[in-house]
Design a protein around this motif. Structure first.
Motif, short mmCIF file in Angstrom:
data_model
loop_
_atom_site.label_atom_id
_atom_site.label_comp_id
_atom_site.label_asym_id
_atom_site.label_seq_id
_atom_site.Cartn_x
_atom_site.Cartn_y
_atom_site.Cartn_z
N UNK A 291 0.84 -1.18 0.00
CA UNK A 291 0.00 0.00 0.00
C UNK A 291 0.88 1.24 0.00
N UNK A 292 0.57 2.19 -0.86
CA UNK A 292 1.35 3.42 -0.99
C UNK A 292 0.57 4.57 -0.40
N UNK A 293 1.19 5.34 0.47
CA UNK A 293 0.58 6.54 1.02
C UNK A 293 1.36 7.75 0.54
N UNK A 294 0.80 8.55 -0.39
CA UNK A 294 1.53 9.71 -0.91
C UNK A 294 1.80 10.72 0.19
N UNK A 295 2.95 11.38 0.10
CA UNK A 295 3.35 12.31 1.16
C UNK A 295 2.40 13.47 1.30
N UNK A 296 1.71 13.86 0.21
CA UNK A 296 0.87 15.05 0.26
C UNK A 296 -0.59 14.73 0.54
N UNK A 297 -0.92 13.46 0.88
CA UNK A 297 -2.29 13.18 1.33
C UNK A 297 -2.51 13.93 2.64
N UNK A 298 -3.65 14.64 2.80
CA UNK A 298 -3.89 15.37 4.04
C UNK A 298 -3.79 14.43 5.23
N UNK A 299 -3.16 14.87 6.33
CA UNK A 299 -3.02 14.00 7.49
C UNK A 299 -4.39 13.59 8.01
N UNK A 300 -4.50 12.32 8.37
CA UNK A 300 -5.78 11.79 8.85
C UNK A 300 -5.56 10.98 10.12
N UNK A 301 -6.61 10.86 10.90
CA UNK A 301 -6.60 9.95 12.04
C UNK A 301 -8.02 9.39 12.15
N UNK B 57 -16.67 9.47 7.24
CA UNK B 57 -16.98 8.06 7.03
C UNK B 57 -16.80 7.64 5.57
N UNK B 58 -17.25 8.49 4.63
CA UNK B 58 -17.21 8.12 3.22
C UNK B 58 -15.94 8.62 2.55
N UNK B 59 -15.04 9.18 3.31
CA UNK B 59 -13.81 9.74 2.73
C UNK B 59 -12.82 8.64 2.37
N UNK B 60 -12.06 8.89 1.29
CA UNK B 60 -11.01 7.96 0.86
C UNK B 60 -9.68 8.70 0.87
N UNK B 61 -8.74 8.31 1.75
CA UNK B 61 -7.47 9.03 1.84
C UNK B 61 -6.50 8.72 0.71
N UNK B 62 -6.80 7.72 -0.12
CA UNK B 62 -5.90 7.37 -1.20
C UNK B 62 -4.84 6.37 -0.81
N UNK B 63 -5.02 5.72 0.35
CA UNK B 63 -3.99 4.82 0.85
C UNK B 63 -4.40 3.36 0.84
N UNK B 64 -5.55 3.04 0.21
CA UNK B 64 -6.04 1.67 0.21
C UNK B 64 -6.78 1.40 -1.10
N UNK B 65 -6.78 0.16 -1.59
CA UNK B 65 -7.52 -0.14 -2.83
C UNK B 65 -8.99 0.24 -2.68
N UNK B 66 -9.53 0.90 -3.69
CA UNK B 66 -10.90 1.41 -3.62
C UNK B 66 -11.74 0.80 -4.74
N UNK B 67 -12.88 0.23 -4.35
CA UNK B 67 -13.85 -0.32 -5.29
C UNK B 67 -15.10 0.54 -5.18
N UNK C 191 -5.99 9.84 -10.22
CA UNK C 191 -5.27 10.19 -11.45
C UNK C 191 -4.29 11.34 -11.22
N UNK C 192 -4.77 12.39 -10.55
CA UNK C 192 -3.95 13.59 -10.39
C UNK C 192 -2.68 13.32 -9.60
N UNK C 193 -2.77 12.42 -8.61
CA UNK C 193 -1.61 12.13 -7.77
C UNK C 193 -0.81 10.93 -8.26
N UNK C 194 -1.29 10.28 -9.32
CA UNK C 194 -0.57 9.11 -9.82
C UNK C 194 -0.46 8.02 -8.79
N UNK C 195 -1.54 7.77 -8.05
CA UNK C 195 -1.49 6.80 -6.96
C UNK C 195 -1.35 5.38 -7.51
#
Length: 255
Positions: A4-14, A128-138, A157-161
């Motif tokens: 799993x790839x977490x891009x450095x510029x993904x907004x910090x989440x908890x 709840x419905x947010x996707x941080x871009x760090x996990x496979x999404x269906x 697409x924009x971040x080349x995830x």
């Protein structure tokens, strides 16, 4: 892809609770003035409205906002709308609105709004419905339920995830498929009333969902379902029957 790839510029989440991303209480409570800067027709019944919101707190794909209109006589109407645009630092966001019959707010946008008009917004809302871009999404959507899902596709697409992302979307016809010109290889479209030559007509079915579940990316899919109540129930049932863990299905519904 083996990790799993977490891009450095993904907004910090908890995570405030399992599966839910915490949101800024201040951003969620403060109304901001948004200026309409562009209008783009998507289908005969859906239009995208672009707004300048200089102090907008960067959202995550899948989040929504509260919009407020105030009439000259003081009458106020408020609605929740999913954010269509990917998060960026441009100070702009986009909403794609269906023209709802007898809808106060959507009716005003589709018949009266012009660039330069202002409205009020607060958000982004809901983790709840947010996707941080760090996990496979269906992603499974129907009609305007594709709007928050498209934010995820655009971000991917924009971040080349590198994480896998697939979208299955249902529309009545090709003419009513929102964002048709933007959809790519990650998307499969299902048409329920009319379809291009050679494409079967019918409801989203197990035959559409099962091949996606069979891909089994590392870590498994996080499924996002958005649409009407009826579609949400149907799509969720298809996912579970195909082997998707129920606790990894996130649903946003309307109507």
């Amino acid at each position: 892809m083996t990790e799993t790839v977490t891009p450095a510029h993904v907004p910090p989440t908890r995570f405030a609770v399992p599966g839910r991303i915490a949101v800024s209480e201040r951003a969620a409570s403060v109304w901001q003035t948004a200026t309409l800067t562009g209008i783009r027709r998507e289908t005969p019944h859906a239009t995208t409205f672009r707004f300048a919101v200089p102090d907008w707190a960067r959202h995550l794909p899948g989040q929504h906002l509260m919009l407020r209109l105030t009439a000259p006589d003081g009458y106020v109407a408020q609605r929740h709308y999913s954010i269509a645009s990917a998060p960026d630092d441009s100070g702009h966001i986009e909403l794609t609105l269906d023209h709802v019959r007898d809808g106060e707010v959507s009716g005003w946008f589709h018949t009266t709004a012009r660039p330069g008009d202002t409205v009020e917004m607060r958000g982004p809302l809901s983790g709840f419905f947010a996707w941080p871009g760090d996990r496979p999404a269906l992603l499974l959507g129907a009609g305007s339920g594709v709007v928050p899902l498209m934010s995820m596709v655009r971000y991917h697409r924009a971040q080349g995830l590198g994480v896998p992302l697939r979208m299955l979307v249902s529309a009545r016809s090709p003419e009513e498929l929102i964002y048709a010109g933007e959809l790519g290889a990650e998307t499969t479209a299902v048409f329920t009333r009319s379809a291009p030559s050679g494409v079967p007509v019918g409801r989203m079915a197990a035959a559409h969902v099962a091949p996606l579940l069979a891909e089994r990316p590392p870590g498994g899919w996080e499924a996002y379902v958005c649409g009407s109540n009826g579609f949400a129930e149907h799509a969720s049932r298809l996912l579970v029957e195909a082997g998707q863990p129920v606790e990894r299905i996130r649903i946003e519904r309307f109507g």
